[in-house]
Design an enzyme around this catalytic site. Structure first.
Site, PDB file in Angstrom:
ATOM      1  N   ALA A 100       6.357  63.815  69.353  1.00 23.43           N
ATOM      2  CA  ALA A 100       4.927  64.203  69.573  1.00 23.43           C
ATOM      3  C   ALA A 100       3.770  63.015  69.674  1.00 23.43           C
ATOM      4  CB  ALA A 100       4.243  65.273  68.099  1.00 23.43           C
ATOM      5  N   ASP A 101       4.305  62.307  68.745  1.00 23.06           N
ATOM      6  CA  ASP A 101       3.342  60.800  68.745  1.00 23.06           C
ATOM      7  C   ASP A 101       3.597  59.989  70.007  1.00 23.06           C
ATOM      8  OD1 ASP A 101       1.856  58.521  67.857  1.00 23.06           O
ATOM      9  OD2 ASP A 101       3.741  57.667  67.203  1.00 23.06           O
ATOM     10  N   GLN A 102       4.738  60.021  70.518  1.00 23.72           N
ATOM     11  CA  GLN A 102       5.063  59.252  71.833  1.00 23.72           C
ATOM     12  C   GLN A 102       4.683  59.959  72.972  1.00 23.72           C
ATOM     13  OE1 GLN A 102       9.273  57.593  71.527  1.00 23.72           O
ATOM     14  NE2 GLN A 102       9.080  58.301  69.471  1.00 23.72           N
ATOM     15  N   HIS A 136       8.162  62.972  65.659  1.00 19.66           N
ATOM     16  CA  HIS A 136       8.250  61.610  66.256  1.00 19.66           C
ATOM     17  C   HIS A 136       7.813  61.751  67.816  1.00 19.66           C
ATOM     18  CE1 HIS A 136      10.207  60.825  62.502  1.00 19.66           C
ATOM     19  NE2 HIS A 136      11.035  61.495  62.580  1.00 19.66           N
ATOM     20  N   HIS A 171       0.704  59.669  62.043  1.00 22.82           N
ATOM     21  CA  HIS A 171       0.748  58.862  63.232  1.00 22.82           C
ATOM     22  C   HIS A 171       0.228  59.624  64.407  1.00 22.82           C
ATOM     23  CE1 HIS A 171       3.798  56.142  61.296  1.00 22.82           C
ATOM     24  NE2 HIS A 171       3.546  55.371  62.097  1.00 22.82           N
ATOM     25  N   GLU A 229      -3.377  56.105  60.042  1.00 26.90           N
ATOM     26  CA  GLU A 229      -2.072  55.550  59.329  1.00 26.90           C
ATOM     27  C   GLU A 229      -1.935  54.193  58.929  1.00 26.90           C
ATOM     28  OE1 GLU A 229       0.917  54.264  60.543  1.00 26.90           O
ATOM     29  OE2 GLU A 229      -0.050  53.669  62.651  1.00 26.90           O
TER      30      GLU A 229
END
Length: 350
Positions: free
Chosen positions: A287-289, A285, A311, A10
């Site tokens: 999921a990325d963190q 969101h 991301h 990304e």
């Protein structure tokens, strides 16, 4: 030295933040090239430079290329993460007022400071509710409960709101130390309620009331029980927005001049319903963190998400590059996915 190409995937700031967290934790130096090459303004912006300086302060790192707009950075940790009282101000990196996200700076230093030998106290100044970043309320209401399942113990407080472009926000955090993180299997939970806050600063009180009322009606029409608070606060400049949250996910929308309050609420509700109606364990969101704590935990962690983003894919590839851990991803970009990560079982040095 590990060399990372920031243009891969990304091509944004997440590559930098993950590298900073892992270098500070492991003591491994890195060289990052093509920083934020996928953005309209590449290189280090104020919030990214603040994150670099924050991570460097925690491990006394030597730096090369740590200046605004730099596209190459070298980071050499000189010590293990050091607990303490820290103050990080995005405006100092900008040289003027800035709404750079303080929550992204906080997430950079969270993981290293968790493994320090005592609690740390952090003060962050800048943007708290700004575009393209998790808001204070998303982190406090969605990410915090999820992180707590790994064993993360921290407290957050919003002391001043900071909107784009003026900034002026203030967040404080107390991060307790842990010896390790435990693996978590996130499973879908029945969602019947959605909470939220519709807020303005230096604007009439009817605006947050309209946002809250519209969000309440739309969520109720979808069969959910909403509880949306309308608040009018003081701040450095006018600002407006709404944040919604439930178990495993959240949604937000920011107001701007000429955009009706009802439309702001409708944008946030549409994103929330996309998550709720999918039936996944966590939103795109979160999921990325979650990937970084999953990679550090002892054992295998997993979740389903309503949308696999670039991301998330970029962060997964980066974690594999740093830690050489197995990450299994079932799903296509832009669609629901299942992700499983076998952590390295990182432990605090004694």
């Amino acid at each position: 030295m590990l060399v990372i190409d920031g243009s891969e995937g990304e091509g944004g700031g997440q590559v930098l933040r993950t590298c900073l967290s892992l270098a500070t934790l492991t003591g491994r130096p890195f060289r990052l090239v093509n920083i934020r090459a996928g953005r309209r303004k590449p290189g280090l912006r104020p919030q990214h430079l603040t994150a670099v300086r924050a991570a460097a302060a925690i491990c006394q790192a030597r730096l090369s290329g740590a200046h605004l707009n730099a596209t190459t950075l070298e980071f050499y940790p000189q010590s293990e993460p050091q607990a303490g009282h820290y103050r990080f101000d995005v405006t100092e990196a900008a040289g003027q007022g800035s709404a750079g996200s303080v929550m992204l700076v906080l997430q950079t230093v969270l993981w290293p400071l968790l493994f320090a030998n005592r609690p740390s106290h952090i003060t962050l100044l800048g943007g708290t509710h700004v575009p393209f970043s998790p808001s204070y309320h998303y982190v406090a209401k969605v990410a915090c409960p999820a992180f707590a399942r790994f064993g993360v113990d921290w407290q957050l407080a919003l002391e001043a709101w900071g909107w784009y472009p003026a900034g002026g926000g203030k967040v404080t955090a107390v991060i307790s130390s842990v010896s390790h993180l435990q693996a978590v299997a996130f499973t879908p939970q029945p969602i019947t309620q959605v909470a939220g806050i519709a807020a303005v600063t230096n604007l009439p009180a009817h605006i947050p009331q309209r946002m809250a009322r519209r969000a309440h009606n739309l969520l109720a029409d979808a069969g959910l029980k909403p509880h949306i608070e309308a608040v009018r606060e003081r701040g450095r400049a006018p600002g407006a927005g709404i944040v919604l949250w439930t178990t495993g996910g959240g949604a937000s929308a920011l107001g701007r001049k000429g955009l009706p309050a009802d439309k702001v609420a409708e944008t946030a509700v549409a994103e929330m319903l996309a998550f709720v109606q999918n039936g996944a364990a966590v939103d795109k969101h979160l999921a990325d963190q979650l990937l970084l704590p999953m990679a550090l935990a002892q054992g295998s962690s997993s979740f389903t998400t309503n949308e696999l983003t670039n991301h998330t894919l970029t962060n997964a590839r980066l974690l594999h590059q740093w830690l050489e851990i197995p990450i299994q991803i079932e799903g296509e970009p832009g669609k629901p996915a299942h992700i499983q990560v076998k952590g390295i079982g990182f432990t605090r040095s004694t």
